[in-house]
Scaffold this motif. Structure first.
Motif, PDB file in Angstrom:
ATOM      1  N   SER A 160       1.146  -1.299   0.117  1.00 26.03           N
ATOM      2  CA  SER A 160       0.000  -0.055  -0.011  1.00 26.03           C
ATOM      3  C   SER A 160       0.658   1.336  -0.125  1.00 26.03           C
ATOM      4  O   SER A 160       0.652   1.990  -0.643  1.00 26.03           O
ATOM      5  N   ASN A 161       2.128   0.977   0.678  1.00 23.60           N
ATOM      6  CA  ASN A 161       2.787   2.432   0.596  1.00 23.60           C
ATOM      7  C   ASN A 161       4.071   2.147   0.505  1.00 23.60           C
ATOM      8  O   ASN A 161       5.675   2.620   1.082  1.00 23.60           O
ATOM      9  N   ALA A 329      -0.193  -2.605  -5.968  1.00 31.67           N
ATOM     10  CA  ALA A 329      -0.449  -1.944  -4.725  1.00 31.67           C
ATOM     11  C   ALA A 329      -0.969  -2.549  -3.829  1.00 31.67           C
ATOM     12  O   ALA A 329      -1.706  -3.086  -3.882  1.00 31.67           O
TER      13      ALA A 329
END
Length: 329
Positions: A160-161, A329
Motif C-alpha cells: 500500500s505504501n 499496490a
C-alpha cells in the motif's frame, strides 16, 4: 532490438551510473562510472554529480539523450515510488523529500523510474538472474540487513505504501540479536550485522570462562568481528564459528518457512552472505525448513543463491529502467 538504458544506483557512500544495452542475448553492461559521496550531506552537489556522470557516460559512448529508452534509479528506502520521491533514508542524510525522478526527467527528457534497492535487485534477478522464467518469486538481500522483494503473478508487489517485503522485521525469538530495531528478529539472525552480534556474544561467553577463541585473540578484537571473519574460521574447522553459522542457518529456515507458507512462491533467491556462504548456512536452514514448512508448498519452491553477484547493483538499476509493468499496490 538494441535498447539503451541508464541505471543510477544511489548508495550511502557512492553512486554508480551504468549504461546497459538490451539485445537478443539479454542485458549487456556497456559502461559504468562510480563516484564517491563519502559522508556528504550536500544533496544538490551529489545530484549535480549524478547528472554530470550520466552525461559523461553518454558522451563517452557517443550517444545522445534521445537514444536512451529510460533511466532507472535504485535507492534505499523509504521512498514514495509513485511520486518519485526519496524520503529520508537512514543512510542518505539530508535526502528529505527529494523529487529525484522529476529532476532527472526534466534534465534528460526520458522516462525515469524509481524503486527501493531490494525491489530493484528483485527485478534484476527476475529479469536476468536466478528467478528468470518464474511467475512467483521472492528475493532476500541477506547483506548488511535483510529485506525482500516480491514478484507475484508476474508483477512486482510493493504494498500500500511501498513497505511490502520488510521480512527482516519478523520476530523469530523473544531474545536474540537485534535487527530492524527488534530483538530476535529475522534480520537479527540473518544479516551481516546479526551474524556479527551472534559472534560477539558467543566469543564473549568463551572469554568469561577463560577459554580462547582462534578467530578472536582477545577482547580488543571483539568489535572487529564480522561475518567474513567468522565464515573463514568456520571453513577452517573452528567449531564455535560453525555453531554461529548453524544458529543463523536455523533462523533462516524458520523465516523461509513463514514466507513459503504465506506466499507459496516458486523460487526464493537469496543474495549477499547466503550466496557467498551457502555451504555454511544451507544444511541447517534446509533441515529446519523441511520440518517447519507445509510439504506441498515446499515441494514447488526452490531456494537458490543469487546469480548476479557483485554486479547486482548495476543490473538492479537497469532492471528498474526496463520495468514497464504496473506494480501491484
Amino acid at each position: 532490438m538494441n535498447q539503451k538504458l541508464i541505471g543510477v544506483d544511489i548508495g550511502g557512500t557512492k553512486c554508480a551510473i551504468s549504461l546497459g544495452a538490451i539485445n537478443e542475448s539479454g542485458l549487456i553492461l556497456v559502461d559504468k562510472h562510480i563516484f564517491n559521496t563519502g559522508d556528504s550531506t550536500d544533496v544538490d552537489k551529489i545530484i549535480s554529480e549524478i547528472i554530470l556522470s550520466i552525461s559523461e557516460v553518454l558522451h563517452r559512448n557517443e550517444l545522445t539523450e534521445r537514444q536512451i529508452g529510460a533511466i532507472g534509479i535504485s535507492c534505499g528506502g523509504p521512498l514514495d515510488v509513485k511520486a518519485g520521491l526519496i524520503l529520508s533514508p537512514p543512510n542518505l542524510i539530508g535526502w528529505d523529500n527529494v523529487a529525484i525522478v522529476d529532476i532527472l526527467q526534466k534534465r534528460f527528457d526520458v522516462p525515469v523510474k524509481l524503486q527501493n534497492d531490494a525491489n530493484a535487485c528483485t527485478l534484476a534477478e527476475w529479469r536476468f538472474g536466478a528467478a528468470r522464467g518464474y511467475e512467483n518469486a521472492v528475493f532476500l538481500t541477506f547483506g548488511t540487513g535483510l529485506g525482500a522483494g516480491l514478484i507475484l503473478n508476474g508483477k512486482l508487489y510493493s504494498g500500500s505504501n511501498d513497505m511490502a517485503g520488510e521480512v527482516g522485521h519478523i520476530r523469530l525469538t523473544e531474545q536474540g540479536p537485534v535487527g530492524y530495531g527488534k530483538m530476535g528478529s529475522f534480520e537479527g539472525y540473518c544479516s551481516g550485522g546479526g551474524i556479527a552480534q551472534l559472534a560477539k556474544s558467543k566469543v564473549y561467553e568463551k572469554f568469561q570462562v577463560g577459554q580462547s577463541v582462534t578467530f578472536c585473540p582477545d577482547a580488543r578484537a571483539l568489535e572487529q568481528l564480522d561475518a567474513r571473519i567468522v565464515a573463514s574460521a568456520a571453513r577452517d574447522g573452528d567449531e564455535l564459528a560453525q555453531e554461529i553459522f548453524h544458529l543463523s542457518g536455523e533462523s533462516l529456515g524458520k523465516g523461509l518457512a513463514i514466507i513459503i507458507d504465506i506466499l507459496n512462491p516458486q523460487v526464493i533467491v537469496i543474495g549477499g552472505i547466503f550466496a557467498r556462504c551457502h555451504d555454511l548456512l544451507w544444511p541447517s536452514a534446509s533441515s529446519v525448513l523441511f520440518r517447519e514448512c507445509l510439504p506441498s508448498s515446499l515441494a514447488v519452491c526452490r531456494v537458490v543463491p543469487a546469480e548476479l553477484g557483485d554486479n547486482v547493483g548495476d543490473y538492479a538499476a537497469l532492471a528498474v529502467a526496463l520495468n514497464d509493468q504496473e506494480v501491484y499496490a
